[in-house]
Design a protein around this motif. Structure first.
Motif, PDB file in Angstrom:
ATOM      1  N   ASP A 168      39.672  41.883  34.869  1.00 47.59           N
ATOM      2  CA  ASP A 168      38.767  41.346  33.831  1.00 47.59           C
ATOM      3  C   ASP A 168      38.653  39.834  33.958  1.00 47.59           C
ATOM      4  N   ALA A 169      39.796  39.180  34.218  1.00 46.98           N
ATOM      5  CA  ALA A 169      39.754  37.722  34.367  1.00 46.98           C
ATOM      6  C   ALA A 169      38.918  37.319  35.589  1.00 46.98           C
ATOM      7  N   LYS A 170      39.104  38.078  36.697  1.00 49.97           N
ATOM      8  CA  LYS A 170      38.329  37.769  37.907  1.00 49.97           C
ATOM      9  C   LYS A 170      36.834  38.055  37.673  1.00 49.97           C
ATOM     10  N   ALA A 171      36.543  39.138  36.940  1.00 54.54           N
ATOM     11  CA  ALA A 171      35.146  39.441  36.644  1.00 54.54           C
ATOM     12  C   ALA A 171      34.525  38.360  35.768  1.00 54.54           C
ATOM     13  N   ALA A 172      35.307  37.874  34.797  1.00 49.34           N
ATOM     14  CA  ALA A 172      34.797  36.789  33.957  1.00 49.34           C
ATOM     15  C   ALA A 172      34.555  35.521  34.779  1.00 49.34           C
ATOM     16  N   ALA A 173      35.464  35.233  35.723  1.00 53.38           N
ATOM     17  CA  ALA A 173      35.273  34.068  36.589  1.00 53.38           C
ATOM     18  C   ALA A 173      34.030  34.229  37.462  1.00 53.38           C
ATOM     19  N   TYR A 174      33.830  35.473  37.921  1.00 54.38           N
ATOM     20  CA  TYR A 174      32.631  35.736  38.727  1.00 54.38           C
ATOM     21  C   TYR A 174      31.378  35.538  37.897  1.00 54.38           C
ATOM     22  N   GLU A 175      31.363  36.042  36.664  1.00 59.57           N
ATOM     23  CA  GLU A 175      30.203  35.875  35.798  1.00 59.57           C
ATOM     24  C   GLU A 175      29.927  34.396  35.549  1.00 59.57           C
ATOM     25  N   THR A 176      30.978  33.644  35.325  1.00 53.84           N
ATOM     26  CA  THR A 176      30.814  32.206  35.100  1.00 53.84           C
ATOM     27  C   THR A 176      30.211  31.524  36.329  1.00 53.84           C
ATOM     28  N   ALA A 177      30.744  31.881  37.517  1.00 53.71           N
ATOM     29  CA  ALA A 177      30.218  31.287  38.755  1.00 53.71           C
ATOM     30  C   ALA A 177      28.767  31.691  38.974  1.00 53.71           C
ATOM     31  N   LYS A 178      28.441  32.961  38.667  1.00 50.44           N
ATOM     32  CA  LYS A 178      27.062  33.424  38.853  1.00 50.44           C
ATOM     33  C   LYS A 178      26.116  32.680  37.923  1.00 50.44           C
ATOM     34  N   LYS A 179      26.510  32.525  36.654  1.00 49.64           N
ATOM     35  CA  LYS A 179      25.645  31.809  35.707  1.00 49.64           C
ATOM     36  C   LYS A 179      25.468  30.346  36.119  1.00 49.64           C
ATOM     37  N   GLU A 197      29.422  29.079  47.151  1.00 47.07           N
ATOM     38  CA  GLU A 197      30.755  29.347  47.689  1.00 47.07           C
ATOM     39  C   GLU A 197      31.722  29.801  46.580  1.00 47.07           C
ATOM     40  N   LYS A 198      31.586  29.135  45.432  1.00 52.85           N
ATOM     41  CA  LYS A 198      32.453  29.505  44.300  1.00 52.85           C
ATOM     42  C   LYS A 198      32.150  30.925  43.849  1.00 52.85           C
ATOM     43  N   GLN A 199      30.831  31.302  43.827  1.00 51.60           N
ATOM     44  CA  GLN A 199      30.464  32.644  43.425  1.00 51.60           C
ATOM     45  C   GLN A 199      30.998  33.679  44.419  1.00 51.60           C
ATOM     46  N   LYS A 200      30.872  33.343  45.740  1.00 56.32           N
ATOM     47  CA  LYS A 200      31.382  34.248  46.751  1.00 56.32           C
ATOM     48  C   LYS A 200      32.905  34.441  46.609  1.00 56.32           C
ATOM     49  N   ALA A 201      33.609  33.322  46.375  1.00 55.30           N
ATOM     50  CA  ALA A 201      35.068  33.426  46.208  1.00 55.30           C
ATOM     51  C   ALA A 201      35.428  34.254  44.977  1.00 55.30           C
ATOM     52  N   ALA A 202      34.665  34.014  43.881  1.00 52.57           N
ATOM     53  CA  ALA A 202      34.917  34.779  42.658  1.00 52.57           C
ATOM     54  C   ALA A 202      34.623  36.256  42.876  1.00 52.57           C
ATOM     55  N   GLU A 203      33.540  36.529  43.668  1.00 57.89           N
ATOM     56  CA  GLU A 203      33.199  37.918  43.949  1.00 57.89           C
ATOM     57  C   GLU A 203      34.288  38.579  44.801  1.00 57.89           C
ATOM     58  N   ALA A 204      34.766  37.791  45.794  1.00 58.37           N
ATOM     59  CA  ALA A 204      35.842  38.333  46.648  1.00 58.37           C
ATOM     60  C   ALA A 204      37.101  38.615  45.816  1.00 58.37           C
ATOM     61  N   ASP A 205      37.418  37.685  44.908  1.00 54.59           N
ATOM     62  CA  ASP A 205      38.597  37.905  44.038  1.00 54.59           C
ATOM     63  C   ASP A 205      38.397  39.132  43.160  1.00 54.59           C
ATOM     64  N   MET A 206      37.157  39.271  42.652  1.00 57.34           N
ATOM     65  CA  MET A 206      36.890  40.420  41.796  1.00 57.34           C
ATOM     66  C   MET A 206      37.034  41.728  42.572  1.00 57.34           C
ATOM     67  N   ASN A 207      36.475  41.737  43.812  1.00 61.20           N
ATOM     68  CA  ASN A 207      36.586  42.937  44.638  1.00 61.20           C
ATOM     69  C   ASN A 207      38.053  43.246  44.972  1.00 61.20           C
ATOM     70  N   GLN A 208      38.790  42.162  45.229  1.00 59.16           N
ATOM     71  CA  GLN A 208      40.225  42.354  45.517  1.00 59.16           C
ATOM     72  C   GLN A 208      40.948  42.949  44.311  1.00 59.16           C
ATOM     73  N   SER A 209      40.578  42.455  43.119  1.00 59.63           N
ATOM     74  CA  SER A 209      41.210  42.999  41.902  1.00 59.63           C
ATOM     75  C   SER A 209      40.842  44.460  41.701  1.00 59.63           C
ATOM     76  N   VAL A 210      39.607  44.818  42.107  1.00 59.84           N
ATOM     77  CA  VAL A 210      39.202  46.227  41.998  1.00 59.84           C
ATOM     78  C   VAL A 210      40.047  47.088  42.933  1.00 59.84           C
ATOM     79  N   ARG A 211      40.258  46.583  44.155  1.00 58.95           N
ATOM     80  CA  ARG A 211      41.107  47.339  45.089  1.00 58.95           C
ATOM     81  C   ARG A 211      42.535  47.478  44.561  1.00 58.95           C
ATOM     82  N   ILE A 212      43.009  46.401  43.949  1.00 64.23           N
ATOM     83  CA  ILE A 212      44.360  46.460  43.366  1.00 64.23           C
ATOM     84  C   ILE A 212      44.411  47.508  42.260  1.00 64.23           C
ATOM     85  N   ILE A 213      43.322  47.550  41.465  1.00 61.45           N
ATOM     86  CA  ILE A 213      43.252  48.568  40.416  1.00 61.45           C
ATOM     87  C   ILE A 213      43.274  49.964  41.022  1.00 61.45           C
TER      88      ILE A 213
END
Length: 393
Positions: free
Chosen positions: A105-116, A26-42
Motif C-alpha cells: 500500500d505504501a509503495k502504491a501510494a508512492a507510485y500514485e504520488t509520482a504519477k500525479k 524516473e521516479k515514477q518508474k522506480a515507484a512502479e518497480a517498487d510497487m511491482n516488487q511489493s506485489v511479488r512479495i505479497i
C-alpha cells in the motif's frame, strides 16, 4: 536583447521543465518497480500462508478426529502440540501477509504520488499525457488480488477463532470428566472404608464370641475340678507306643504332680492351686485352645515354679506351635527339677531327632532306657530308637 533574453528564459524553463519531467518519469518508474516488487512479495507471502494453512488444516482435522473418537491421551497431546505449532506458524504467515500488504500500500501510494507529479509536470509543459493505462490496469489488478487475499486472511482468522473455541470447549469437557472421575474415586474410597469398618466390627464381634466361649470352657473346667474327689488328682496321658519320632503333636502332657521334699502343711494350698490350673490347661488343650492352655500352664508355674510336669506340658505346647527353642528350654527345666523324669527324656529325644542333633537324641533315649522299666512299651521303643541312632554313627 530583451527579446533574446526572453527566448533564452523560455528555452531555459523548457530545459528545466524537461529535466524535471525526466526525473519525474524516473521516479515514477522506480515507484512502479517498487510497487511491482511489493506485489511479488505479497504473492510469496500468500503462497507461504497457503502452505501453512494446509498444514494447519491437517493438524486441526487430526486433533478433531482424535477428540471425537476419544483417542489416547498421548496421541491427543502430540496432536495438540502439532496443532499449536501450525497455529503459531499460520499467525506468523498471516502477519507477514499483513506487513507485505502495508508495504505494498505504501509503495502504491508512492507510485500514485509520482504519477500525479509527472502528470502535473506534463500539463505544465503542455505535453500530452502519456498513456498510463497499462500501469493503471496493473495497479487495479494488484489491488483486486490484495482484496482477495484480505478475504482469505479474514477467513483464516475466523478458522483460528473457531479452533480456539473448540479447544476451549475440549478443555472444559476434559476438566468436567476429571472432576466426575474424582467424585467416583471419592465414592469408591468411602465405600471401601465402610466395608473395612464392617469387617473390623465383625472381627471384633467374633473375638468377643471366642473370648466368651473360652471363658465358658474355663468355667466348665473349674466346675468339673470342683466336683472331683481329690483336688490333687491329675489326669495322666501315657506315652503312646505308636507315636512317631517326628510327630510331637501326638504327645500330650503326661505326668501327675511330683511330690517335693517340702512339708505338706506348707505346700498343700500351693500345690492344690497349681494342680487346678494345670488341669484347666489340660482341658483347654483338649478343646484346641492352645493359647489359653499356655496361659493356665504359666499361671500354674507362677504358683509352683518347680512343677516339673507343667514344664513338660508347656514344652509340648510350644513344640506344637513351632517354638522348638522354647520347647527345649521347658523340657530341660523339667529335667533340672527331676532328672529321673522319663517323659521329659522321651520328648527331648524326639525333639533332637527332629532338629537333626542325633548325638543328643541318642543320649536322652539311652537315659530313657536306663531309667525305665523293662516291660514298659516306651522303654522298648526308646531302645529301638537308640540302636537305630547307633547304626547311623
Amino acid at each position: 536583447d530583451s527579446a533574446y533574453a526572453a527566448v533564452e528564459n523560455s528555452l531555459e524553463n523548457q530545459r528545466t521543465l524537461g529535466m524535471r519531467i525526466a526525473l519525474a518519469q524516473e521516479k515514477q518508474k522506480a515507484a512502479e518497480a517498487d510497487m511491482n516488487q511489493s506485489v511479488r512479495i505479497i504473492e510469496l507471502a500468500k503462497n507461504a500462508a497457503n502452505s501453512v494453512w494446509l498444514e494447519y488444516s491437517a493438524a486441526k482435522n487430526e486433533l478433531t478426529n482424535l477428540l471425537d473418537q476419544g483417542g489416547e491421551n498421548s496421541l491427543v497431546s502430540a496432536a495438540q502440540k502439532k496443532y499449536d505449532s501450525s497455529k503459531a506458524a499460520l499467525e506468523n504467515a498471516l502477519n507477514a501477509v499483513d506487513q507485505a500488504k502495508k508495504d505494498s500500500d505504501a509503495k502504491a501510494a508512492a507510485y500514485e504520488t509520482a504519477k500525479k507529479e509527472l502528470e502535473s509536470l506534463k500539463m505544465s509543459a503542455q505535453d500530452p499525457a502519456k498513456d498510463v493505462t497499462g500501469a493503471q490496469k496493473r495497479y487495479e489488478q494488484n489491488k483486486e488480488r490484495l482484496g482477495g487475499m484480505e478475504k482469505k486472511v479474514a477467513q483464516a482468522r475466523q478458522e483460528v477463532a473457531n479452533a480456539e473455541r473448540a479447544h476451549k470447549q475440549y478443555e472444559l469437557e476434559k476438566a468436567d470428566a476429571e472432576y466426575k472421575k474424582s467424585l467416583q474415586a471419592i465414592d469408591s474410597s468411602l465405600a471401601s472404608k465402610l466395608e473395612e469398618e464392617r469387617l473390623q466390627n465383625e472381627a471384633r464381634q467374633r473375638k468377643v464370641e471366642e473370648d466368651n466361649a473360652r471363658e465358658k470352657a474355663r468355667l466348665a473346667a473349674l466346675e468339673k475340678l470342683q466336683t472331683a474327689q481329690k483336688p490333687e488328682e491329675v489326669q495322666v496321658v501315657p506315652e503312646d507306643e505308636s507315636a512317631k519320632a517326628v510327630a510331637p503333636k501326638r504327645r500330650m502332657a503326661q505326668s501327675p504332680v511330683k511330690k517335693t521334699s517340702a512339708p505338706q502343711s506348707v505346700r498343700s494350698e500351693v500345690l492344690k492351686s497349681a494342680v487346678e490350673l494345670r488341669n484347666a490347661g489340660l482341658e483347654m488343650q483338649r478343646n484346641g485352645d492352645m493359647d489359653s492352655a499356655v496361659k493356665y500352664y504359666q499361671q500354674a508355674l507362677m504358683q509352683d515354679p518347680n512343677y516339673a510336669t507343667v514344664h513338660n506340658d508347656l514344652g509340648i505346647l510350644y513344640e506344637q506351635k513351632g517354638l522348638d527353642e522354647k520347647a527345649k528350654t521347658e523340657y530341660m527345666e523339667a529335667l533340672r527339677i527331676d532328672k529321673y523324669y522319663l517323659r521329659a527324656h522321651s520328648n527331648l529325644a524326639l525333639l533332637y531327632e527332629k532338629l537333626g542333633d542325633y548325638d543328643k537324641a541318642h543320649y536322652h533315649w539311652k537315659q530313657r532306657v536306663q531309667l525305665g522299666k523293662s516291660d514298659d512299651p516306651w522303654t522298648q521303643k526308646a531302645r529301638e530308637r537308640m540302636e537305630a541312632l547307633e547304626k547311623r554313627k
